[in-house]
Write a protein that holds these residues in place. Structure first.
Motif: not given
Length: 307
Positions: A31-46
């Motif tokens: 999680l670069p910069y401690f940011a979780a929101f990019p996980l919303l952009d791919d199926e595995r992350g969701r």
């Protein structure tokens, strides 16, 4: 000030734990910069996010309590988004998508009450006070994220790990303009004071006088760090409805310098938090922050961990 939120009227409500530290240290997620929101952009992350949230659905069921889940958008604001290559349009989309993800979970969760909270963090570093913040500037800065939450149908906004009153007042103004209930959560150092040296009593009183959020919280500090800030009299303590404690007794500076996760002990953390209850008569919303996971939150609610 609205009274429609169940925790505002004293109903017990579970909230989640330390999303970012759980994903980084227990699931090996970068999680670069401690940011979780990019996980919303791919199926595995969701899928990872939904597995995380479902653990708290289970805790709420077993505790017989309501549930409030925070969107994974603590860093989905312009400054942090820019570092990660997200445009203004990208951020609006991802903040809306975060609410939609939790709406879909709510549709099949089978929990009587499940609130979706649009989560935002400070513009700067949640451990460092930084410069004094002008409330109007803070309102303008945070408004696009809050408006995206409102457009997507979030139930409220929760601002976590705030280090000063100016930004808190601005966030309340922006939330009111968007028509959303809003909770303000301050973090404290080991002496129970905000990172800028303000007492918790003064911070709550100041923000109430300027904007009066629906309620206050304290997060990202161990209960033994929160305790010194709760001494003395005054009705201001009745305004603190939620706690999201850190697992570790280390200071913010020590946590920043640590190479490994300090998970503490879930049972001891729950006991330390229970010791705060006599000072917090309105406490109803309970979850965790850095270093905590479903084990810690289950212990806080007196239920056995799943599995």
């Amino acid at each position: 000030m609205t009274t429609s939120l169940p925790q505002s009227s004293g109903r017990p409500v579970v909230t989640d734990g330390g999303l970012e530290t759980d994903l980084i240290y227990h699931h090996g997620v970068d999680l670069p910069y401690f940011a979780a929101f990019p996980l919303l952009d791919d199926e595995r992350g969701r899928e990872l996010l939904l597995r995380y949230y479902n653990e708290y659905v289970d805790i709420a069921r077993r505790a017989g309590a309501g549930l409030q889940l925070e969107t994974p958008t603590y860093k989905a604001n312009p400054d942090w988004g820019d570092r990660l290559g997200y445009t203004t349009g990208d951020l609006r989309r991802v903040n809306r998508d975060a609410v939609v993800l939790l709406q879909r979970l709510r549709d099949r969760a089978g929990v009587e009450t499940l609130l979706i909270s649009g989560n935002l963090g400070p513009r700067g570093d949640g451990y460092v006070a930084g410069d004094t913040v002008d409330p109007d500037e803070a309102a303008a800065y945070h408004a696009p994220q809050i408006e995206a939450f409102a457009d997507a149908g979030a139930d409220l906004v929760t601002a976590l790990t705030l280090t000063g009153t100016g930004e808190a007042v601005g966030i309340v103004r922006a939330a009111r303009a968007a028509g959303l209930p809003v909770a303000v959560s301050f973090t404290v150092e080991v002496d129970g004071r905000l990172p800028d040296g303000t007492s918790l009593a003064a911070a709550v009183t100041t923000v109430d006088a300027e904007g009066r959020p629906d309620y206050f919280m304290v997060n990202c500090a161990h209960p033994t760090h929160i305790a010194p800030g709760l001494t003395g009299g005054g009705d201001w303590r009745t305004r603190i409805v939620g706690l999201r404690a850190n697992a570790s007794v280390l200071s913010h500076a020590e946590l920043d310098a640590a190479d490994e996760l300090d998970e503490g002990d879930p049972v001891q953390l729950a006991r330390a938090q229970d010791a705060l209850r006599p000072h917090l008569p309105s406490l109803a919303l309970i979850g965790g922050c850095c270093g905590t996971d479903a084990r810690h939150v289950a212990a806080m609610w007196g239920v056995a961990p799943a599995g």
